[in-house]
Design a protein around this motif. Structure first.
Motif, PDB file in Angstrom:
ATOM      1  N   ILE A  68      -9.230 -25.933  -6.975  1.00  0.00           N
ATOM      2  CA  ILE A  68      -9.030 -24.524  -6.630  1.00  0.00           C
ATOM      3  C   ILE A  68      -8.758 -23.712  -7.884  1.00  0.00           C
ATOM      4  N   SER A  69      -9.228 -22.473  -7.876  1.00  0.00           N
ATOM      5  CA  SER A  69      -9.026 -21.573  -9.004  1.00  0.00           C
ATOM      6  C   SER A  69      -8.754 -20.177  -8.469  1.00  0.00           C
ATOM      7  N   LEU A  70      -8.450 -19.253  -9.383  1.00  0.00           N
ATOM      8  CA  LEU A  70      -8.162 -17.877  -8.996  1.00  0.00           C
ATOM      9  C   LEU A  70      -8.923 -16.947  -9.923  1.00  0.00           C
ATOM     10  N   SER A  71      -9.635 -15.987  -9.353  1.00  0.00           N
ATOM     11  CA  SER A  71     -10.331 -14.987 -10.152  1.00  0.00           C
ATOM     12  C   SER A  71      -9.325 -13.913 -10.554  1.00  0.00           C
ATOM     13  N   TYR A  72      -9.094 -13.795 -11.864  1.00  0.00           N
ATOM     14  CA  TYR A  72      -8.022 -12.915 -12.348  1.00  0.00           C
ATOM     15  C   TYR A  72      -8.526 -12.044 -13.491  1.00  0.00           C
ATOM     16  N   ASN A  73      -8.423 -10.731 -13.304  1.00  0.00           N
ATOM     17  CA  ASN A  73      -8.846  -9.802 -14.356  1.00  0.00           C
ATOM     18  C   ASN A  73      -7.758  -8.808 -14.731  1.00  0.00           C
ATOM     19  N   GLY A  74      -6.530  -9.052 -14.287  1.00  0.00           N
ATOM     20  CA  GLY A  74      -5.418  -8.170 -14.622  1.00  0.00           C
ATOM     21  C   GLY A  74      -5.267  -6.974 -13.704  1.00  0.00           C
ATOM     22  N   GLY A  75      -6.148  -6.832 -12.714  1.00  0.00           N
ATOM     23  CA  GLY A  75      -6.052  -5.710 -11.789  1.00  0.00           C
ATOM     24  C   GLY A  75      -4.954  -5.901 -10.760  1.00  0.00           C
ATOM     25  N   ASP A 122      -4.884  -5.925  -7.444  1.00  0.00           N
ATOM     26  CA  ASP A 122      -5.098  -6.769  -6.275  1.00  0.00           C
ATOM     27  C   ASP A 122      -4.968  -8.250  -6.614  1.00  0.00           C
ATOM     28  N   CYS A 123      -5.613  -8.675  -7.699  1.00  0.00           N
ATOM     29  CA  CYS A 123      -5.492 -10.086  -8.071  1.00  0.00           C
ATOM     30  C   CYS A 123      -4.106 -10.392  -8.624  1.00  0.00           C
ATOM     31  N   LEU A 124      -3.397  -9.374  -9.107  1.00  0.00           N
ATOM     32  CA  LEU A 124      -2.013  -9.580  -9.530  1.00  0.00           C
ATOM     33  C   LEU A 124      -1.142  -9.926  -8.321  1.00  0.00           C
ATOM     34  N   VAL A 125      -1.285  -9.166  -7.249  1.00  0.00           N
ATOM     35  CA  VAL A 125      -0.546  -9.477  -6.017  1.00  0.00           C
ATOM     36  C   VAL A 125      -0.912 -10.874  -5.530  1.00  0.00           C
ATOM     37  N   LEU A 126      -2.189 -11.193  -5.558  1.00  0.00           N
ATOM     38  CA  LEU A 126      -2.653 -12.514  -5.132  1.00  0.00           C
ATOM     39  C   LEU A 126      -2.034 -13.613  -5.981  1.00  0.00           C
ATOM     40  N   LEU A 127      -1.974 -13.416  -7.288  1.00  0.00           N
ATOM     41  CA  LEU A 127      -1.368 -14.411  -8.179  1.00  0.00           C
ATOM     42  C   LEU A 127       0.097 -14.639  -7.824  1.00  0.00           C
ATOM     43  N   ILE A 128       0.839 -13.568  -7.605  1.00  0.00           N
ATOM     44  CA  ILE A 128       2.263 -13.688  -7.287  1.00  0.00           C
ATOM     45  C   ILE A 128       2.457 -14.453  -5.977  1.00  0.00           C
ATOM     46  N   LEU A 129       1.639 -14.138  -4.978  1.00  0.00           N
ATOM     47  CA  LEU A 129       1.724 -14.858  -3.708  1.00  0.00           C
ATOM     48  C   LEU A 129       1.378 -16.335  -3.882  1.00  0.00           C
ATOM     49  N   TYR A 130       0.379 -16.620  -4.682  1.00  0.00           N
ATOM     50  CA  TYR A 130      -0.051 -17.988  -4.952  1.00  0.00           C
ATOM     51  C   TYR A 130       1.075 -18.802  -5.592  1.00  0.00           C
ATOM     52  N   VAL A 149      -9.942 -14.881  -4.434  1.00  0.00           N
ATOM     53  CA  VAL A 149     -10.487 -13.601  -4.881  1.00  0.00           C
ATOM     54  C   VAL A 149      -9.657 -12.480  -4.268  1.00  0.00           C
ATOM     55  N   GLY A 150      -9.351 -11.454  -5.052  1.00  0.00           N
ATOM     56  CA  GLY A 150      -8.495 -10.372  -4.579  1.00  0.00           C
ATOM     57  C   GLY A 150      -9.236  -9.236  -3.894  1.00  0.00           C
ATOM     58  N   THR A 151     -10.381  -9.507  -3.314  1.00  0.00           N
ATOM     59  CA  THR A 151     -11.151  -8.472  -2.613  1.00  0.00           C
ATOM     60  C   THR A 151     -10.400  -7.987  -1.376  1.00  0.00           C
TER      61      THR A 151
END
Length: 291
Positions: A78-85, A87-95, A175-177
């Motif tokens: 598993i991986s996470l698409s992260y570009n500093g935006g 939405d993906c920041l919230v996703l990272l924190i939840l992960y 993905v933070g879509t």
């Protein structure tokens, strides 16, 4: 969805007035524990604010989706698409919170826990002309959250193809879509990639979050974010196609005596914009992006 996400014995001692990320660096297990405690406290807060209650419910749903993903896939898969935006920041924190709750923030050998852990795999697909501020924030995220990040400066399809070639164990990518994003209308929490794309499972834990939900979560939990958002940017791309959102433009106050005879203000000034979190409408989020 086996993990529990509502408070533990330590969550009552979390001081939400302090920033989520302390000035002194934390080990990966400790930052995950801190995040988990902060989120657990948030979920047990009693509030009459409808917006906060909505975000609490969306948070529970997203945590459950991430937990299910970690039941289906191992960390190397598993991986996470992260570009500093945002939405993906919230996703990272939840992960990271779920990694703690599922006991995956530490490795265990012979029943002995250690601070060593499986790499938190991330893929960063750079914009053709990236903002320096975004690059700086991504770099800081790698250090703060102990991310194993691979960067690709090419179109998305080619970038994912190269990433999966370089990381053949990866079978799924967070993905933070969100629903209101381009191509987000018909997505679910788990979607295989479309025909013609590199094959992996796309996982969308925040698909049902609204724009205001994202910012409520970030600001309520005091999560550090990219400085461009404080300058009126609401959707981040590259320097050639991304501008401050015109919906956040501050109306200039014209001082007395500062206009010429034909009403034109003397001199020029740099436009000022309100911060991204003051925007409300989902449909206005991408007004600063060239089409």
């Amino acid at each position: 969805m086996s993990a529990s996400f509502v408070g533990d014995n330590n969550s009552n001692h979390v001081d939400r007035s302090t920033p989520l990320v302390p000035e002194s660096p934390l080990s990966f297990p400790d930052i995950c524990a801190r995040i988990h405690d902060r989120i657990s406290t948030f979920l047990t807060e009693e509030t009459n604010e409808q917006n906060l209650r909505s975000v609490q419910e969306q948070t529970r749903i997203s945590l459950g989706v991430i937990s299910e993903a970690l039941d289906r896939y191992s960390l190397p898969e598993i991986s996470l698409s992260y570009n500093g935006g945002k939405d993906c920041l919230v996703l990272l924190i939840l992960y990271l919170s779920v990694l703690h709750s599922k006991g995956l923030a530490r490795s265990t050998t012979n029943n002995v826990s250690s601070a060593h852990h499986e790499p938190i795999q991330c893929v960063y697909i750079q914009a053709p002309h990236p903002f320096t501020e975004v690059e700086t924030f991504v770099t800081s995220s790698v250090a703060i959250y102990s991310l194993s990040l691979d960067s690709y400066a090419k179109p998305m399809k080619a970038a994912f193809a190269d990433y999966l070639h370089d990381k053949p164990s990866v079978k799924a990518i967070f993905v933070g879509t969100r629903r209101t994003d381009p191509h987000g209308t018909d997505l679910t929490h788990f979607d295989p990639t479309d025909h013609g794309w590199p094959e992996f499972m796309r996982i969308h834990p925040v698909i049902e979050w609204h724009y205001v939900d994202i910012w409520t979560f970030i600001r309520h939990l005091k999560i550090p974010y990219c400085v461009l958002y404080d300058r009126g940017y609401t959707s981040l791309g590259g320097t050639t196609d991304t501008h401050p959102n015109p919906a956040l433009l501050c109306q200039p106050q014209t001082p007395r005596g500062s206009q010429t005879e034909n009403g034109v203000q003397n001199g020029t000034s740099t436009p000022k914009f309100r911060p991204a979190y003051e925007l409300v409408e989902d449909q206005e989020e991408r007004l600063g992006r060239d089409r």
